[in-house]
Design a protein around this motif. Structure first.
Motif, PDB file in Angstrom:
ATOM      1  N   VAL A  21       0.845  -1.190   0.000  1.00 28.92           N
ATOM      2  CA  VAL A  21       0.000   0.000   0.000  1.00 28.92           C
ATOM      3  C   VAL A  21       0.882   1.242   0.000  1.00 28.92           C
ATOM      4  O   VAL A  21       1.853   1.326   0.762  1.00 28.92           O
ATOM      5  N   PHE A  22       0.573   2.195  -0.880  1.00 26.82           N
ATOM      6  CA  PHE A  22       1.205   3.510  -0.876  1.00 26.82           C
ATOM      7  C   PHE A  22       0.252   4.496  -0.221  1.00 26.82           C
ATOM      8  O   PHE A  22      -0.964   4.447  -0.449  1.00 26.82           O
ATOM      9  N   ARG A  23       0.780   5.415   0.583  1.00 25.17           N
ATOM     10  CA  ARG A  23      -0.089   6.406   1.221  1.00 25.17           C
ATOM     11  C   ARG A  23       0.642   7.738   1.346  1.00 25.17           C
ATOM     12  O   ARG A  23       1.807   7.785   1.746  1.00 25.17           O
ATOM     13  N   ALA A  24      -0.044   8.811   0.983  1.00 29.88           N
ATOM     14  CA  ALA A  24       0.452  10.166   1.215  1.00 29.88           C
ATOM     15  C   ALA A  24      -0.326  10.773   2.369  1.00 29.88           C
ATOM     16  O   ALA A  24      -1.541  10.592   2.471  1.00 29.88           O
ATOM     17  N   ILE A  25       0.374  11.469   3.244  1.00 33.44           N
ATOM     18  CA  ILE A  25      -0.248  12.167   4.372  1.00 33.44           C
ATOM     19  C   ILE A  25       0.059  13.651   4.199  1.00 33.44           C
ATOM     20  O   ILE A  25       1.230  14.050   4.147  1.00 33.44           O
ATOM     21  N   ALA A  26      -0.961  14.467   4.088  1.00 29.36           N
ATOM     22  CA  ALA A  26      -0.774  15.896   3.845  1.00 29.36           C
ATOM     23  C   ALA A  26      -1.392  16.716   4.971  1.00 29.36           C
ATOM     24  O   ALA A  26      -2.520  16.455   5.393  1.00 29.36           O
ATOM     25  N   ILE A  27      -0.649  17.700   5.460  1.00 26.74           N
ATOM     26  CA  ILE A  27      -1.191  18.688   6.395  1.00 26.74           C
ATOM     27  C   ILE A  27      -1.476  19.942   5.582  1.00 26.74           C
ATOM     28  O   ILE A  27      -0.615  20.435   4.843  1.00 26.74           O
TER      29      ILE A  27
ATOM     30  N   ALA B 247      -5.065  15.325   5.200  1.00 26.18           N
ATOM     31  CA  ALA B 247      -5.584  14.563   4.064  1.00 26.18           C
ATOM     32  C   ALA B 247      -4.697  13.353   3.813  1.00 26.18           C
ATOM     33  O   ALA B 247      -3.479  13.426   3.956  1.00 26.18           O
ATOM     34  N   PHE B 248      -5.336  12.247   3.460  1.00 23.61           N
ATOM     35  CA  PHE B 248      -4.617  11.020   3.129  1.00 23.61           C
ATOM     36  C   PHE B 248      -4.988  10.607   1.712  1.00 23.61           C
ATOM     37  O   PHE B 248      -6.156  10.646   1.341  1.00 23.61           O
ATOM     38  N   VAL B 249      -4.009  10.202   0.955  1.00 16.53           N
ATOM     39  CA  VAL B 249      -4.240   9.597  -0.354  1.00 16.53           C
ATOM     40  C   VAL B 249      -3.653   8.199  -0.296  1.00 16.53           C
ATOM     41  O   VAL B 249      -2.461   8.038  -0.021  1.00 16.53           O
ATOM     42  N   SER B 250      -4.469   7.194  -0.510  1.00 14.46           N
ATOM     43  CA  SER B 250      -4.017   5.809  -0.391  1.00 14.46           C
ATOM     44  C   SER B 250      -4.281   5.045  -1.673  1.00 14.46           C
ATOM     45  O   SER B 250      -5.269   5.290  -2.364  1.00 14.46           O
ATOM     46  N   ALA B 251      -3.391   4.106  -1.970  1.00 11.50           N
ATOM     47  CA  ALA B 251      -3.538   3.286  -3.172  1.00 11.50           C
ATOM     48  C   ALA B 251      -2.927   1.921  -2.945  1.00 11.50           C
ATOM     49  O   ALA B 251      -1.911   1.791  -2.268  1.00 11.50           O
ATOM     50  N   GLN B 252      -3.574   0.925  -3.502  1.00 10.07           N
ATOM     51  CA  GLN B 252      -2.966  -0.400  -3.549  1.00 10.07           C
ATOM     52  C   GLN B 252      -1.883  -0.345  -4.616  1.00 10.07           C
ATOM     53  O   GLN B 252      -2.151  -0.058  -5.783  1.00 10.07           O
ATOM     54  N   ALA B 253      -0.634  -0.595  -4.235  1.00 10.41           N
ATOM     55  CA  ALA B 253       0.497  -0.399  -5.135  1.00 10.41           C
ATOM     56  C   ALA B 253       0.402  -1.275  -6.374  1.00 10.41           C
ATOM     57  O   ALA B 253       0.086  -2.458  -6.292  1.00 10.41           O
TER      58      ALA B 253
ATOM     59  N   PRO C 294      -2.423  11.490  -8.843  1.00 11.25           N
ATOM     60  CA  PRO C 294      -3.802  11.900  -9.177  1.00 11.25           C
ATOM     61  C   PRO C 294      -4.617  12.315  -7.952  1.00 11.25           C
ATOM     62  O   PRO C 294      -5.456  13.218  -8.043  1.00 11.25           O
ATOM     63  N   GLY C 295      -4.383  11.666  -6.827  1.00  8.68           N
ATOM     64  CA  GLY C 295      -5.092  12.050  -5.607  1.00  8.68           C
ATOM     65  C   GLY C 295      -4.515  13.300  -4.976  1.00  8.68           C
ATOM     66  O   GLY C 295      -5.251  14.187  -4.530  1.00  8.68           O
ATOM     67  N   ILE C 296      -3.190  13.389  -4.940  1.00  6.95           N
ATOM     68  CA  ILE C 296      -2.534  14.564  -4.356  1.00  6.95           C
ATOM     69  C   ILE C 296      -2.914  15.821  -5.126  1.00  6.95           C
ATOM     70  O   ILE C 296      -3.103  16.899  -4.541  1.00  6.95           O
ATOM     71  N   ASP C 297      -3.049  15.698  -6.452  1.00 10.50           N
ATOM     72  CA  ASP C 297      -3.405  16.864  -7.271  1.00 10.50           C
ATOM     73  C   ASP C 297      -4.778  17.428  -6.910  1.00 10.50           C
ATOM     74  O   ASP C 297      -5.058  18.608  -7.194  1.00 10.50           O
TER      75      ASP C 297
END
Length: 461
Positions: free
Chosen positions: A298-304, A367-373, A384-387
């Motif tokens: 799993v890939f995940r971005a965590i944004a404040i 904000a979290f953006v998660s994806a099954q790698a 695409p989610g971070i954008d």
């Protein structure tokens, strides 16, 4: 440690804590240990200092994003279906008395380059641009069939056997176009992939009914609720339940080694030179790496951030679903946003919440953006989610492997949970817990609880 326990539980993740609570209520003698000095394991919520230490080492968080104690950043961001299995387990065990929740503001779907709200009322459905007028009529007939369907009442089946008919065959009877099928499968039934179309339709109908019942549960704009102070409160609530019924907890216990007898059955756990004897062990995959197999990543971005996610009507808590076809992926992406809560489900998903859920400093969103790698490039897969997030103050990238047990628990008495998946809710989490509970005890749990027991003051939901 001269005492012999019926069960030693290793790791204080949500799954392990639910099992610890259930087994303690059954009057089993339970010892619960964790190598960490905090509850939650992989499903913990971190304050700002802990978050920085995990991703940036000895660096110090900037002062402009607020105090460390104001933050509770989930490491496995998910929402709870208001009528779902986790809510039923909370009511069944009485753990609701330890927690407070808020409803999530809305659920959205990404379609043809734009974000649209998933309708939660008849009026929203009429105004929604997701379907044309004639397609809405066809979809309305399908939704009415699903609404009226009762598995134990053949008169509601209209001659259809949903255990034999595939989802694709059922939907095709209503002449729905591909965009509507995408919407139903990913934004309502919440499937990550399109493989459900070739599987029995009964599961899709059950998922759609759960979604509708959850929306109606608190008459909100989404089917989701979320606990104040973050998801880390959930394992702590079940840990309290275990303690009330005699469970013993030991945190900060390094190098927990599972011991086996000559027949290969577990007989104890050793830590710091002492061995606690036991008959069975429950643990997450990290405690028995030789008895699990890797099944994904799993890939995940965590944004404040300092603002809600754009194009979500200034919502402080939402989910946005991005079906896999919109991105050319094999599975959906999900995005969660937290000032209140904002979440997107794509073959990635976005989840967002905020200070109103006591998870960030005032005026800040997480904000979290998660994806099954699907590759070895997390930045490209999450883009695409971070954008969709707009400007971010801080961004972290997390990568973790997913494992499932490869052992035979009837041979070694080791009951290993499966790693948390990339779904946006806890339904699969609870199904794993209930399966393990049955394997351990031979019993099943009746979750046909009185949901009115979870009713609370308006401020709590």
């Amino acid at each position: 440690m001269d005492v012999e326990y019926d069960m030693i539980v290793l790791g204080t993740g949500l799954k392990e804590c639910i099992l610890s609570g259930l087994l303690s209520v059954d009057r089993l003698k339970v010892l619960h240990m964790d190598r960490n000095d905090y509850y939650g394991g992989d499903s913990t919520s971190l304050n700002l200092n802990q978050l920085w230490k995990r991703f940036k080492g000895d660096a110090t968080p900037p002062a402009n994003i607020g105090a460390s104690r104001d933050y509770n950043v989930d490491m496995v961001p998910k929402f709870m279906m208001a009528n779902g299995a986790l809510v039923r387990v909370l009511i069944h065990t009485g753990v609701t008395k330890y927690l407070s929740f808020k409803a999530v503001d809305g659920s959205y779907v990404f379609n043809k380059g734009k974000i649209h709200k998933v309708p939660s009322t008849d009026m929203e459905a009429l105004k929604s641009p997701l379907m044309g007028l004639f397609e809405k009529r066809r979809a309305g007939k399908f939704f009415l069939y699903v609404q009226d369907y009762k598995e134990n009442d053949p008169s509601t089946h209209k001659g259809l056997d949903l255990n034999k008919m595939t989802s694709k065959e059922l939907i095709s009877k209503y002449g729905l176009d591909d965009n509507t099928i995408d919407f139903i499968g990913h934004a309502v039934a919440l499937y990550k992939e399109d493989s459900y179309l070739s599987e029995p339709a009964i599961e899709t109908v059950k998922r759609m009914k759960l979604y509708a019942e959850s929306v109606a549960r608190f008459q909100g704009s989404s089917p989701y609720i979320y606990p104040l102070y973050g998801l880390g409160e959930l394992p702590q609530g079940f840990a309290r339940l275990s303690a009330v019924y005699g469970g013993t907890y030991m945190l900060n216990k390094p190098d927990c080694k599972v011991e086996f007898d000559g027949e290969g059955k577990v007989c104890g756990v050793t830590s710091e030179g002492e061995t606690a004897k036991c008959k069975k062990v429950v643990c997450d995959p990290s405690y028995l790496p030789g008895k699990v197999k890797k099944v994904g990543k799993v890939f995940r971005a965590i944004a404040i951030m300092s603002h809600p996610i754009p194009n979500t009507a200034e919502s402080h808590s939402v989910q946005i679903i991005i079906p896999q076809k919109q991105l050319g992926r094999k599975s959906d992406m999900q995005v969660f946003h937290k000032l209140l809560l904002i979440s997107f489900i794509f073959n990635r998903y976005v989840f967002c919440c905020s200070y109103s859920h006591n998870v960030a400093s005032k005026g800040k969103f997480i904000a979290f953006v998660s994806a099954q790698a699907e590759s070895e490039n997390p930045e490209a897969e999450l883009k695409p989610g971070i954008d969709l997030l707009g400007p971010v103050d801080e961004l972290f990238i997390d990568i973790y492997d997913r494992y499932e047990p490869a052992n035979d628990p009837s041979s070694d008495n080791c009951f290993i949970s499966t790693s948390y998946d990339a779904t946006t809710h806890f339904e699969s989490t609870v199904m794993d817990v209930l399966s393990l509970y049955t394997k351990i005890t031979g019993k099943t749990i009746d979750l046909s609880v009185d949901l009115s027991a979870a009713s609370a003051a308006e401020d709590d939901f």
